[in-house]
Design an enzyme around this catalytic site. Structure first.
Site: not given
Ligand code: SAM
Ligand code: SF4
Ligand code: DTB
Length: 337
Positions: A70, A74, A77, A114, A145, A205, A277
């Protein structure tokens, strides 16, 4: 002993008649966080019972339909291309493979499926695929979802027309702390997508992550953003950071369990009609912590051995916990937005 509760008294005592509030202040929210633990849980559980069956939990199964690489940064992530987490990246999965997982999830008792993609935003060329996926999962009789990153106004309408029930798009943390976690898109970008989702008539959500090194005022700030929306999100995922090797947040100080439970309780009080949740992070929680989260008003979980890329408790283990607590799973919870 003096307490700061008195000014809060009428926010939750007259609950049967009071409409949902959207005018919370950060100070009021911080005062809720500061309540004695037993008072906070009692208040949250009392309010929970005004709006929900206290012994029923909604279960959703999560699947990653496009994993890794991606472009966003973040800090939490494992799927960000900015961090070396050793994750195998995958192309968009074939629809039939996803349908097989959805059928299995339904068989194990999930009412909602989801699907998440590691995208910054939905690309127009993928919209037909997503629409076909939504129709397929809906035909199984499950709620749908999706979380696909940022959406444009017309894309949100197309997803709604395809029958998508919920769109997940998290604010993740307070506006103040956000820049410490993500630099490749802004808080207002997130709010804009949420507006498109809401305007299109889908269920929202939206929640966040705690345990990222933020302080209590940031947890209050996140809940403030959610609770002051013109319409509360129907579903509020509270994730406890899953620390993944190679991400910048690996090694951050773990959040105290009671503070996590407090966050759930405050979310329940602020948004009493929303599903709260208990999301990522359950793999590192004991049964007692989870039970207290349910007492604090959590009434939804991610169910199935995997979240997107990280482990989640085995379905059987969750069913055993539900049996020990006398909890039932909800068949379906979809309300039209
Ligand atoms: N890429 C899209 C986005 O960021 O909206 C959708 C997928 S992203 C992985 C969805 C959510 O997963 C993120 O907004 C975050 O809140 C959660 N998430 C990702 N990595 C995480 C982690 N290591 N621990 C807890 N929540 C996590
Ligand atoms: Fe990409 Fe992970 Fe950020 Fe979603 S949370 S935008 S998958 S880096
Ligand atoms: C949400 O709030 N949490 C889920 C879902 N929405 C998409 C994601 C949790 C991801 C945890 C890390 C992983 O498994 O990659």
């Amino acid at each position: 002993m003096t307490t700061s509760n008195t000014s809060l008294a009428d926010t939750t005592t007259n609950i049967t008649h009071s409409p949902l509030r959207h005018d919370w202040s950060v100070a009021e929210i911080e005062a809720l966080f500061a309540l004695p633990f037993n008072d906070l849980l009692f208040r949250a559980q009392t309010l929970h019972r005004q709006f929900f069956d206290a012994n029923t939990v909604q279960v959703s199964t999560l699947m990653s339909i496009k994993t890794g690489s991606c472009p966003e940064d973040c800090a939490y992530c494992p799927q960000s291309a900015h961090h070396d987490t050793g994750l195998e990246k995958e192309k968009l999965l074939a629809i039939e493979n996803i349908m097989t997982e959805a059928r299995a999830a339904k068989e194990k008792g999930a009412s909602r499926f989801c699907m998440g993609a590691a995208w910054r935003s939905l690309n127009d060329r993928d919209v037909d695929y997503i629409v076909e996926l939504v129709s397929g999962v809906k035909e199984l009789g499950m709620e749908t979802c999706m979380t696909l990153g940022m959406l444009k106004e017309d894309q949100a309408k197309t997803l709604k027309d395809a029958g998508l029930d919920y769109y997940n798009h998290n604010l993740d943390t307070s506006r103040e702390y956000y820049g410490d976690i993500i630099t490749t898109r802004t808080y207002d970008d997130r709010l804009e997508t949420l507006k498109h989702v809401r305007d299109a008539g889908m269920n929202v959500c939206c929640g966040g992550i705690v345990g990222m090194g933020e302080d209590r005022s940031d947890r209050a700030g996140l809940l403030y953003e959610l609770a002051t929306m013109a319409k509360h999100p129907e579903s509020v995922p509270i994730n406890l950071l899953v620390q993944v090797e190679g991400t910048p947040l690996k090694g951050v100080e773990a959040l105290d369990s009671f503070e996590f439970i407090r966050t759930i309780a405050v979310a329940r009080i602020l948004m009493p009609a929303s599903y709260v949740r208990l999301s990522a992070g359950r793999e590192n929680m004991n049964d007692e912590t989870q039970a207290l989260c349910f007492l604090a008003g959590a009434n939804s979980i991610f169910y199935g051995e995997k979240l997107l890329t990280t482990p989640n408790p085995e379905a059987d283990k969750d069913m055993q916990l539900f049996a020990r607590l006398g909890l039932q799973t909800e068949a379906t919870s979809c309300s039209e937005a």
